[in-house]
Design an enzyme around this catalytic site. Sequence first.
Site, PDB file in Angstrom:
ATOM      1  N   SER A 290       0.854  -1.190   0.000  1.00 20.29           N
ATOM      2  CA  SER A 290       0.000   0.000   0.000  1.00 20.29           C
ATOM      3  C   SER A 290       0.886   1.235   0.000  1.00 20.29           C
ATOM      4  O   SER A 290       1.953   1.254   0.628  1.00 20.29           O
ATOM      5  CB  SER A 290      -0.902  -0.005   1.235  1.00 20.29           C
ATOM      6  OG  SER A 290      -1.469   1.265   1.453  1.00 20.29           O
ATOM      7  N   ARG A 329     -20.480  -2.744 -47.321  1.00 19.40           N
ATOM      8  CA  ARG A 329     -19.470  -2.294 -46.357  1.00 19.40           C
ATOM      9  C   ARG A 329     -20.043  -1.056 -45.679  1.00 19.40           C
ATOM     10  O   ARG A 329     -20.662  -0.217 -46.333  1.00 19.40           O
ATOM     11  CB  ARG A 329     -18.132  -1.979 -47.042  1.00 19.40           C
ATOM     12  CG  ARG A 329     -17.460  -3.225 -47.589  1.00 19.40           C
ATOM     13  CD  ARG A 329     -16.283  -2.885 -48.482  1.00 19.40           C
ATOM     14  NE  ARG A 329     -15.150  -2.411 -47.724  1.00 19.40           N
ATOM     15  CZ  ARG A 329     -14.026  -1.927 -48.286  1.00 19.40           C
ATOM     16  NH1 ARG A 329     -13.954  -1.848 -49.601  1.00 19.40           N
ATOM     17  NH2 ARG A 329     -13.027  -1.534 -47.551  1.00 19.40           N
TER      18      ARG A 329
END
Length: 453
Positions: A290, A329
């Site tokens: 930590s 497309r």
Amino acid sequence: MAEQLDVGLLSPVRAGTAVEEATGDQAWLAAMLAAEAALVAAQADLGTVPQHVAETIAKAARAGGIDARTVALAARENANPVVALVAAFTAVVAEFDPMAADYVHRGSTSQDVFDTGAMLVAKRALELIREDIEDTLRHLEELAERHRDTPMAGRTLALQATPTTFGLKAAGWREILLQAASQIDELLEDGLPVSLGGAAGTMAGYLEYARIDGGHEIGQEELVAAFARRTGLAPARLPWHSLRGPIARIGQTLAFTAGALGKIAVDVLVLVRSEIGEVAEPSKEGRGASSAMPHKRNPVLATMIRSAALQLPALASVLQQALLSEDERAGGVWQSEWSALRDCLRLAGGAAATAAELARGLVVDESRMRRNLELGGAQLATERLAARLAPSLGKARAKTFVTKLSGEAAATGTPLVLLAAERCDLEYTEVAALLDPTTYLGAASDLVVRAIS
């Protein structure tokens, strides 16, 4: 410089893993160049391109020398990187042989090259993920076998329930991960398809150049099959420019895989809590530290896996939405897949590599499991006592009776075994045996054996 733009700072789960390199910009660039070279090689196999041209283009593709950042910036002018890549690659080929340069991207279109490259990248990434899953499965099997009779408190809706074994929990993790492995295997066995459609999905350009260059007709199936052989991918039955099933299926598979890995992670995150402490992640110097609290060792492996599992379904949904591609497309739909697909591969790959490390070194505290089981004590076996009384009292009355006994014991602090022995007309030793949670494990051991056999 290009590879330094994203070094994984915000995605530690994939930083430094094999899948990160396999999906990086350079890997993607190499895959598209491999697609270009394989296409020419396939055309040469069918006699429509001179063999020495195919060899020259393959050599140029391996030579590299194309800057990914330059291609990326140029892609802003065409909404995809292939146009700029083809121009740069053609120049590289011309340095080897000006005549060969004229055969680069012959009859092709950007989407064929990009989608085939994407399949090559995805295939490699999926293979890496599968290897890590296999490693994890092996370690989970070992945990399940070793702890098949190790009693622990089962927990439902966050509270202690009836007892289970840690082996059964590990077997459960393995079971859902086997399902993920099966989905990946099915995906790879079915084969990720090449993309070959030409400008509007008819393959007209390929076939026309074949007539011009080779002087003879070729079948579209022949070209697709030759291209598939050259890439190591599968032939597609139809061009899939706007049929985005292959990409969506990869996303679905990766989302399930991440969820299966995430299930392991969330269970570990519960079991490592200070108040529970039944397992611990493998230790390593500096891991889990930590920035504020010197005493803490955070469960970083499970945390990273869970983070990936939380992100991946949303990204996979982008790939799912791309199924809604209009016309032959679509503008913007195909382009929306690219980053999402790469992130799906990276997150699943990072989670799989991390899970293998977690399973390999997971520390199981059997004594803590037993102590936690003692917290619930006899209360955790009240189901068995109710079942024992059911023939004489009836199922409903027996459950109500034991529920009241349990509440009285909890309220007064009187041991439940004593209360039950007084009120149930049973011998104390029989009641004590009925309410011993360490012996109320049902078929847990057999279920483990069945799962891992």
